[in-house]
Design an enzyme around this catalytic site. Structure first.
Site, PDB file in Angstrom:
ATOM      1  N   ARG A  14       2.747  34.424  18.969  1.00  0.00           N
ATOM      2  CA  ARG A  14       2.743  34.660  20.391  1.00  0.00           C
ATOM      3  C   ARG A  14       3.571  33.214  20.682  1.00  0.00           C
ATOM      4  NH1 ARG A  14      -2.828  33.644  23.532  1.00  0.00           N
ATOM      5  NH2 ARG A  14      -1.820  33.963  26.014  1.00  0.00           N
ATOM      6  N   HIS A  15       3.887  32.919  21.979  1.00  0.00           N
ATOM      7  CA  HIS A  15       4.622  31.990  22.611  1.00  0.00           C
ATOM      8  C   HIS A  15       3.506  30.866  22.493  1.00  0.00           C
ATOM      9  CE1 HIS A  15       2.295  32.669  25.941  1.00  0.00           C
ATOM     10  NE2 HIS A  15       2.695  34.194  26.066  1.00  0.00           N
ATOM     11  N   ARG A  18       1.803  27.849  27.984  1.00  0.00           N
ATOM     12  CA  ARG A  18       2.535  28.267  29.109  1.00  0.00           C
ATOM     13  C   ARG A  18       1.547  27.873  30.408  1.00  0.00           C
ATOM     14  NH1 ARG A  18      -0.269  32.173  31.024  1.00  0.00           N
ATOM     15  NH2 ARG A  18      -0.935  33.836  29.796  1.00  0.00           N
ATOM     16  N   GLU A 195       3.800  48.156  32.587  1.00  0.00           N
ATOM     17  CA  GLU A 195       2.593  47.693  31.571  1.00  0.00           C
ATOM     18  C   GLU A 195       1.329  48.646  32.123  1.00  0.00           C
ATOM     19  OE1 GLU A 195       1.733  44.084  30.346  1.00  0.00           O
ATOM     20  OE2 GLU A 195       3.540  43.489  30.362  1.00  0.00           O
ATOM     21  N   HIS A 285       4.278  38.142  22.420  1.00  0.00           N
ATOM     22  CA  HIS A 285       3.118  38.053  23.454  1.00  0.00           C
ATOM     23  C   HIS A 285       1.748  38.294  22.636  1.00  0.00           C
ATOM     24  CE1 HIS A 285       6.219  37.387  26.640  1.00  0.00           C
ATOM     25  NE2 HIS A 285       6.731  38.150  25.845  1.00  0.00           N
ATOM     26  N   ASP A 286       0.757  37.949  23.230  1.00  0.00           N
ATOM     27  CA  ASP A 286      -0.567  38.260  22.850  1.00  0.00           C
ATOM     28  C   ASP A 286      -0.817  39.992  22.829  1.00  0.00           C
ATOM     29  OD1 ASP A 286      -0.576  38.580  25.493  1.00  0.00           O
ATOM     30  OD2 ASP A 286      -2.514  37.607  25.555  1.00  0.00           O
TER      31      ASP A 286
END
Length: 389
Positions: A14-15, A18, A195, A285-286
């Site tokens: 995951r990033h 942020r 999404e 991402h998560d």
């Protein structure tokens, strides 16, 4: 001396830390009369602190692997990120920490701020049959014919806590709807090229919990972290659980997880099959981690010393081994992540202060006495998933 030789590693990260996402900023403003603390970075961008932590992670992980006799040259490494600033920058900072001085590119498919299909958790089927199948599966997943009602009931005390912290009763949103936070209108929809869409207290609570958590991770002044209104670990656990339930609902039910994770499973399977690189880092991402682990049938888990189910900066690591003694290949999966406090303190990661390592297990395969799975069984699982997708 072990007969196991580590041959290949694939990391799904995951990033890093942020700022709050741009599509939530209007909601955050409307839900409280209070002024939110200001960020020094654009919405949804990786922060400098997030980059620093990623460089720590890169340095730690490469040294950890070297201690497993898994040494790397620049030709052994493949780094690939979703084409957003926070994912590309995360990969770049990891690269600096892990491979400083080596000419290793960070690959991404598109110009910055365009989603890559490998990481984009969107609906790709417009049929009513698929939509109805997903909605029926969500009812089974939540244990409620009303989908969200049971979840909202279970989270009622957390919604009340958020309402008090926000002073919600004096917000623009309350003036619009004149109802309790938990009674805000709820809608879920499954639309092609989007999404999964959720509107209501669970989605709004997730955006709020995300903002509070990011403030804590970035070590804002105490009075600026939820305006100084969070004082106990139980409160953090309750608030973060809203995010966990959101991920669980939209990305971990059987039908949605399999559908959303398909491009990523295809990509990871290709990396395993082609074996062009010993070390592969994918930064997403998560939602990618949640859907992938659910789609591949990993057991449910609770990460020690972390409230998040998919911690920011956390990494799912797949190991492929060769046993020289029995001439078989084996597989292991781990979640390697920083604890809630390690992130808050921006603690360097070393052998003395390492991140947590948590073993991930399949629901339908049996590991051997060393906790390893036969690679052939895992390969068959990947093949069957892709054939039946």
């Amino acid at each position: 001396m072990t007969s196991l030789e580590l041959e290949q590693v694939i990391v799904l990260s995951r990033h890093g830390i942020r700022t709050p996402l741009p599509n939530t900023l209007d909601c955050l403003t409307a839900v409280t009369p209070k002024n939110w603390p200001q960020w020094q970075f654009l919405p949804g961008y990786l922060t400098t602190r997030g980059g620093t932590l990623e460089s720590y992670f890169g340095h730690y992980l490469v040294n950890y692997l070297a201690n497993l006799d898994f040494t790397l040259t620049s030709n052994d490494v493949f780094i690939y990120a979703n084409s957003l600033q926070r994912t590309v920058a995360t990969a770049q900072y990891f690269n600096v920490g892990a491979f400083a001085g080596l000419d290793i590119p960070v690959r991404h498919r598109y110009p910055i701020e365009r989603m890559d299909a490998v990481f984009n958790p969107i609906i790709r089927d417009s049929s009513s049959t698929f939509k109805n199948r997903v909605l029926d599966d969500l009812k089974r997943h939540t244990g409620s014919s009303q989908l969200i009602d049971k979840l909202n009931q279970n989270l009622a005390s957390t919604y009340d806590l958020l309402s008090d912290i926000l002073d919600y009763k004096h917000s623009a949103l309350y003036q619009q709807y004149r109802c309790e936070f938990s009674q805000l209108p709820t809608q879920i929809d499954i639309i092609k090229d989007e999404e999964p869409i959720l509107i209501g207290p669970l989605a709004l609570g997730t955006a709020i919990a995300d903002a509070f958590t990011l403030q804590y991770y970035c070590a804002f002044a105490k009075q600026d972290i939820a305006w100084g209104e969070i004082s106990t670990s139980l409160q953090w656990q309750m608030i973060t659980n809203v995010k966990n339930q959101y991920l669980n609902l939209l990305f971990q039910s059987q039908q949605l997880a399999a559908h959303l994770a398909l491009p990523l499973v295809e990509f990871i399977t290709m990396l395993f099959t082609e074996q062009k690189h010993k070390f592969n880092l994918l930064v997403g991402h998560d939602s990618n981690i949640a859907s992938l682990l659910s789609a591949l049938g990993f057991q449910s888990y609770q990460l020690p010393e972390q409230y998040e189910k998919a911690p920011i900066g956390g990494k799912v690591v797949f190991y492929r081994y060769y046993d020289k003694q029995d001439q078989q290949h084996y597989f292991k999966a781990e979640y390697i992540y920083q604890t809630f406090e390690q992130i808050h303190l921006a603690q360097p990661l070393t052998s003395m202060t390492p991140p947590k390592h948590f073993t991930l297990n399949f629901t339908d395969l049996n590991p051997n006495s060393q906790g390893l799975y036969l690679w052939q069984e895992v390969s068959n699982k990947l093949h069957d998933f892709l054939v039946n997708a």
